[in-house]
Design a protein around this motif. Structure first.
Motif, PDB file in Angstrom:
ATOM      1  N   GLU A 135      36.755  24.375 -67.510  1.00 17.35           N
ATOM      2  CA  GLU A 135      35.574  23.965 -66.745  1.00 17.35           C
ATOM      3  C   GLU A 135      35.510  22.446 -66.745  1.00 17.35           C
ATOM      4  N   ASP A 136      35.524  21.854 -65.557  1.00 18.71           N
ATOM      5  CA  ASP A 136      35.535  20.403 -65.449  1.00 18.71           C
ATOM      6  C   ASP A 136      34.868  19.963 -64.146  1.00 18.71           C
ATOM      7  N   PRO A 137      34.327  18.747 -64.129  1.00 20.68           N
ATOM      8  CA  PRO A 137      33.861  18.173 -62.866  1.00 20.68           C
ATOM      9  C   PRO A 137      34.976  17.379 -62.190  1.00 20.68           C
ATOM     10  N   VAL A 138      34.938  17.301 -60.879  1.00 19.57           N
ATOM     11  CA  VAL A 138      35.844  16.448 -60.111  1.00 19.57           C
ATOM     12  C   VAL A 138      34.972  15.556 -59.234  1.00 19.57           C
ATOM     13  N   ILE A 139      35.095  14.246 -59.419  1.00 17.25           N
ATOM     14  CA  ILE A 139      34.247  13.296 -58.694  1.00 17.25           C
ATOM     15  C   ILE A 139      35.111  12.449 -57.773  1.00 17.25           C
ATOM     16  N   THR A 140      34.726  12.373 -56.523  1.00 20.16           N
ATOM     17  CA  THR A 140      35.406  11.546 -55.522  1.00 20.16           C
ATOM     18  C   THR A 140      34.449  10.459 -55.076  1.00 20.16           C
ATOM     19  N   ARG A 141      34.895   9.207 -55.161  1.00 27.03           N
ATOM     20  CA  ARG A 141      34.039   8.075 -54.796  1.00 27.03           C
ATOM     21  C   ARG A 141      34.698   7.241 -53.709  1.00 27.03           C
ATOM     22  N   ALA A 142      33.857   6.598 -52.896  1.00 26.77           N
ATOM     23  CA  ALA A 142      34.345   5.705 -51.840  1.00 26.77           C
ATOM     24  C   ALA A 142      33.232   4.734 -51.485  1.00 26.77           C
ATOM     25  N   THR A 143      33.609   3.539 -51.074  1.00 24.56           N
ATOM     26  CA  THR A 143      32.621   2.592 -50.573  1.00 24.56           C
ATOM     27  C   THR A 143      32.145   3.084 -49.205  1.00 24.56           C
ATOM     28  N   PRO A 144      30.990   2.621 -48.742  1.00 25.54           N
ATOM     29  CA  PRO A 144      30.532   3.039 -47.408  1.00 25.54           C
ATOM     30  C   PRO A 144      31.551   2.741 -46.319  1.00 25.54           C
ATOM     31  N   GLN A 145      32.307   1.636 -46.493  1.00 22.40           N
ATOM     32  CA  GLN A 145      33.306   1.283 -45.494  1.00 22.40           C
ATOM     33  C   GLN A 145      34.510   2.228 -45.543  1.00 22.40           C
ATOM     34  N   GLU A 146      34.804   2.772 -46.731  1.00 22.56           N
ATOM     35  CA  GLU A 146      35.966   3.647 -46.891  1.00 22.56           C
ATOM     36  C   GLU A 146      35.643   5.117 -46.647  1.00 22.56           C
ATOM     37  N   LEU A 147      34.349   5.445 -46.433  1.00 19.98           N
ATOM     38  CA  LEU A 147      33.940   6.842 -46.414  1.00 19.98           C
ATOM     39  C   LEU A 147      34.653   7.645 -45.330  1.00 19.98           C
ATOM     40  N   ALA A 148      34.729   7.094 -44.124  1.00 21.01           N
ATOM     41  CA  ALA A 148      35.371   7.835 -43.030  1.00 21.01           C
ATOM     42  C   ALA A 148      36.815   8.166 -43.373  1.00 21.01           C
ATOM     43  N   GLU A 149      37.531   7.198 -43.943  1.00 15.86           N
ATOM     44  CA  GLU A 149      38.930   7.431 -44.315  1.00 15.86           C
ATOM     45  C   GLU A 149      39.021   8.412 -45.475  1.00 15.86           C
ATOM     46  N   ALA A 150      38.081   8.296 -46.449  1.00 21.67           N
ATOM     47  CA  ALA A 150      38.113   9.181 -47.616  1.00 21.67           C
ATOM     48  C   ALA A 150      37.903  10.636 -47.211  1.00 21.67           C
ATOM     49  N   LYS A 151      37.099  10.877 -46.180  1.00 22.04           N
ATOM     50  CA  LYS A 151      36.840  12.243 -45.752  1.00 22.04           C
ATOM     51  C   LYS A 151      38.061  12.899 -45.116  1.00 22.04           C
ATOM     52  N   GLU A 152      39.041  12.101 -44.735  1.00 19.46           N
ATOM     53  CA  GLU A 152      40.275  12.646 -44.181  1.00 19.46           C
ATOM     54  C   GLU A 152      41.273  13.019 -45.270  1.00 19.46           C
ATOM     55  N   ARG A 153      40.973  12.636 -46.506  1.00 23.18           N
ATOM     56  CA  ARG A 153      41.887  12.939 -47.610  1.00 23.18           C
ATOM     57  C   ARG A 153      41.450  14.217 -48.323  1.00 23.18           C
ATOM     58  N   LYS A 154      42.119  14.498 -49.423  1.00 23.46           N
ATOM     59  CA  LYS A 154      41.838  15.696 -50.202  1.00 23.46           C
ATOM     60  C   LYS A 154      41.485  15.321 -51.635  1.00 23.46           C
ATOM     61  N   SER A 155      40.760  16.187 -52.291  1.00 17.71           N
ATOM     62  CA  SER A 155      40.479  16.053 -53.718  1.00 17.71           C
ATOM     63  C   SER A 155      41.255  17.138 -54.461  1.00 17.71           C
ATOM     64  N   ALA A 156      41.882  16.757 -55.564  1.00 18.73           N
ATOM     65  CA  ALA A 156      42.733  17.706 -56.289  1.00 18.73           C
ATOM     66  C   ALA A 156      42.374  17.720 -57.771  1.00 18.73           C
ATOM     67  N   TYR A 157      42.588  18.869 -58.390  1.00 15.15           N
ATOM     68  CA  TYR A 157      42.332  19.075 -59.816  1.00 15.15           C
ATOM     69  C   TYR A 157      43.446  19.953 -60.362  1.00 15.15           C
ATOM     70  N   GLN A 158      43.814  19.707 -61.610  1.00 20.52           N
ATOM     71  CA  GLN A 158      44.859  20.535 -62.221  1.00 20.52           C
ATOM     72  C   GLN A 158      44.538  20.792 -63.688  1.00 20.52           C
ATOM     73  N   LYS A 159      44.795  22.007 -64.105  1.00 23.33           N
ATOM     74  CA  LYS A 159      44.666  22.398 -65.505  1.00 23.33           C
ATOM     75  C   LYS A 159      45.938  23.096 -65.931  1.00 23.33           C
ATOM     76  N   ALA A 160      46.531  22.621 -67.033  1.00 20.81           N
ATOM     77  CA  ALA A 160      47.766  23.205 -67.555  1.00 20.81           C
ATOM     78  C   ALA A 160      47.465  23.955 -68.849  1.00 20.81           C
ATOM     79  N   VAL A 161      47.935  25.196 -68.937  1.00 24.16           N
ATOM     80  CA  VAL A 161      47.679  26.055 -70.091  1.00 24.16           C
ATOM     81  C   VAL A 161      48.995  26.683 -70.524  1.00 24.16           C
ATOM     82  N   ALA A 162      49.255  26.720 -71.826  1.00 24.78           N
ATOM     83  CA  ALA A 162      50.455  27.375 -72.359  1.00 24.78           C
ATOM     84  C   ALA A 162      50.177  28.869 -72.510  1.00 24.78           C
ATOM     85  N   LEU A 163      50.975  29.696 -71.823  1.00 25.19           N
ATOM     86  CA  LEU A 163      50.786  31.145 -71.853  1.00 25.19           C
ATOM     87  C   LEU A 163      52.078  31.846 -72.239  1.00 25.19           C
ATOM     88  N   ALA A 164      51.933  33.015 -72.821  1.00 22.80           N
ATOM     89  CA  ALA A 164      53.093  33.859 -73.109  1.00 22.80           C
ATOM     90  C   ALA A 164      53.500  34.584 -71.825  1.00 22.80           C
TER      91      ALA A 164
END
Length: 541
Positions: A342-371
């Motif tokens: 369980e984690d938060p993912v925060i994406t930030r951008a300046t008002p000038q960068e907002l339009a460009e930021a909305k064209e990108r993606k936000s990504a999250y990854q969790k790695a777990v050791a499993l049998a």
């Protein structure tokens, strides 16, 4: 003649008007003669005392508004019992054990509060009891049970004064509240009932006594005590006051402390079919990748990706910010829970960068050791601002790597490949010595580099050159036809023996929009073993 017909019609209508069936007339007379107090009323039965006490006393500080509303809508005791069971299970840090550690500790907190903080009212009702029950034992406590002489800290203005009895509690971190949380409780009446302080001067018994208990600035005539009294939050003392003691910060802290703590161990099953998910869905992509750690353990990486244009940004300190909360539960085919994240993912951008930021993606990854074995991961992603929520249930099989056979990890198509050098291999997206951000959707804009990442296990090594005796070629395919092919030359590759790493960027500038695939063909010249891994991707205009 016409007048005669009208007269007959009027008589017929009049007869119909008064022709009431006998049964209906009897019922009408019966209803008219019935005492209104004897009529049955559609009244929802009141909650039994045990359930009312559970709601208003036991869990009053930790139950969320949504849970409270849901509980009040229940109609049978069986439904209420199941709700209470689910309530505690959602907060259980280890559902695989017979005991619910959170519930046990919670009731111990109530008992402690009633024993130590009672003051004419039960301890659980006091401010100290409320904070202790909700947030647990503080990390540090500074106690002044008798009040008396007090040397102010520099951030309080310095100088000597006399205080009422007070306590200062310190928490290193409270989820949803912040780090370095400091709470003051003051007993101005000497009755033993400490009230939570809404400004740093509440403990000052000399505050309203002219000429007494002056701060250093007031002693030197640089500040007027009447100004401090008028501004109880310390607005007039900004030259020494900490930001956390400002009236606005204090009000925010009190508001945060009054909210029920976030449910850390959320139950996915209870959220899957909620209206918020059905009415306000959030789309996201998820993929699962595997990397051999040992004969018995496999690093399993869960990557979650959302389009920023689906998120709601709002102003936060001059920046535009969107926040996702991600919760995942991993379950073995046997039903045993294998992991939770369980984690938060925060994406930030300046008002000038907002339009460009909305064209990108936000990504999250969790790695777990499993049998090795069959599993399922259940993932919930929620946009904190809009409440939009998405749910995915993905079944997967963790592979068993045979130490005697040539094998590979998952083939990852990435949006970013970056060597971390000598830095520690920690954090999201870091695999060995490379930072790999997968392209979960598999879509690239024309001209963007296409990252290829894969690990090879148990490859043969030429004992003369000490270089891998393996041939690897990358074949670009479209509609089942090979368009081009490149060979791996192994330059700069530091792996050897048990693991080889492939990390390469392909140029997409000459590719026309459409569907493609990449094949990585591996042949071990020592053992003559061979295998092929492939992945599909799309080129957008």
């Amino acid at each position: 003649m016409l007048h005669r017909r009208i007269g007959r019609l009027a008589i017929a209508l009049l007869a119909l008007t008064f022709a009431v069936p006998a049964g209906l007339a009897q019922k009408k007379n019966k209803d008219q003669g019935q005492d209104p107090s004897e009529k049955p009323r559609n009244v929802k039965p009141e909650l039994k005392k045990a359930y009312k006490d559970w709601l208003d006393k036991d869990v009053a500080y930790i139950i969320t508004d949504e849970e409270r509303k849901a509980f009040k809508k229940l109609e049978t005791d069986d439904e209420r019992e199941r709700f209470i069971e689910e309530f505690w299970r959602r907060r259980d840090p280890d559902p695989d054990t017979d005991e619910n550690e959170f519930r046990e500790e919670y009731y111990e907190r109530i008992a402690y509060a009633n024993e130590h903080y009672a003051s004419g009212i039960p301890g659980w009702k006091t401010d100290r009891g409320r904070i202790y029950i909700t947030w647990g034992k503080p990390d540090e406590v500074e106690s002044h049970p008798s009040g008396g002489g007090y040397e102010r800290e520099s951030y309080e203005g310095g100088g000597s004064t006399t205080t009422y009895p007070f306590e200062r509690w310190f928490y290193r971190y409270l989820p949803g509240v912040g780090s370095g949380v400091e709470i003051e409780f003051v007993d101005p009446t000497g009755s033993g009932e400490y009230r939570i302080a809404r400004n740093p001067d509440e403990k000052d018994a000399m505050l309203h006594v002219p000429g007494a208990g002056l701060t250093q600035a007031e002693q030197m005539g640089l500040s007027d005590k009447s100004n401090r009294v008028a501004n109880l939050g310390g607005v007039g003392n900004t030259n020494y006051m900490r930001e956390q003691d400002s009236p606005f910060s204090r009000l925010q802290l009190l508001a945060d402390l009054s909210r029920p703590p976030a449910i850390k161990y959320n139950d996915l099953a209870s959220n899957v079919n909620t209206p918020v998910i059905e009415d306000n869905p959030l789309n996201f992509d998820i993929r699962v990748d595997f990397f051999r750690q040992s004969d018995e353990r496999v690093i399993t990486a869960f990557t979650i990706q959302t389009d920023n244009h689906n998120l709601v940004f709002q102003d936060s300190g001059g920046l535009q910010q969107a926040q996702l909360n991600i919760f995942g539960k991993i379950t073995h085919v046997s039903g045993r829970r294998a992991g939770v994240f369980e984690d938060p993912v925060i994406t930030r951008a300046t008002p000038q960068e907002l339009a460009e930021a909305k064209e990108r993606k936000s990504a999250y990854q969790k790695a777990v050791a499993l049998a090795p074995g069959r599993y399922r991961v259940d993932v919930i992603v929620r946009d904190i601002t809009s409440g939009a929520t998405g749910v995915r249930h993905v079944g997967f099989e963790v592979p068993k790597y045979d130490p005697t056979k040539l094998s590979t990890s998952t083939l990852i198509l990435a949006v970013k490949l970056e060597g971390v050098g000598d830095q520690p291999a920690v954090g999201m997206f870091t695999i060995g010595t490379v930072k790999v951000i997968p392209n979960v959707s598999g879509s690239y804009h024309r001209g963007a580099p296409i990252g290829i990442y894969m690990q090879i296990y148990n490859a043969g090594v030429d004992q003369t050159t000490l270089r891998p005796s393996v041939d690897v070629e990358y074949a670009l395919m479209k509609d089942g036809k090979e368009l081009s092919k490149q060979m791996e030359d192994w330059r700069g590759n530091s792996d050897s023996g048990q693991r080889l790493t492939l990390a390469r960027l392909l140029d997409s500038r000459n590719l026309t929009p459409g569907e493609y695939s990449i094949e990585v063909r591996v042949k071990d010249r020592v053992s003559s073993q061979a295998l092929v891994q492939s992945a599909k991707f799309a080129i957008l205009q």
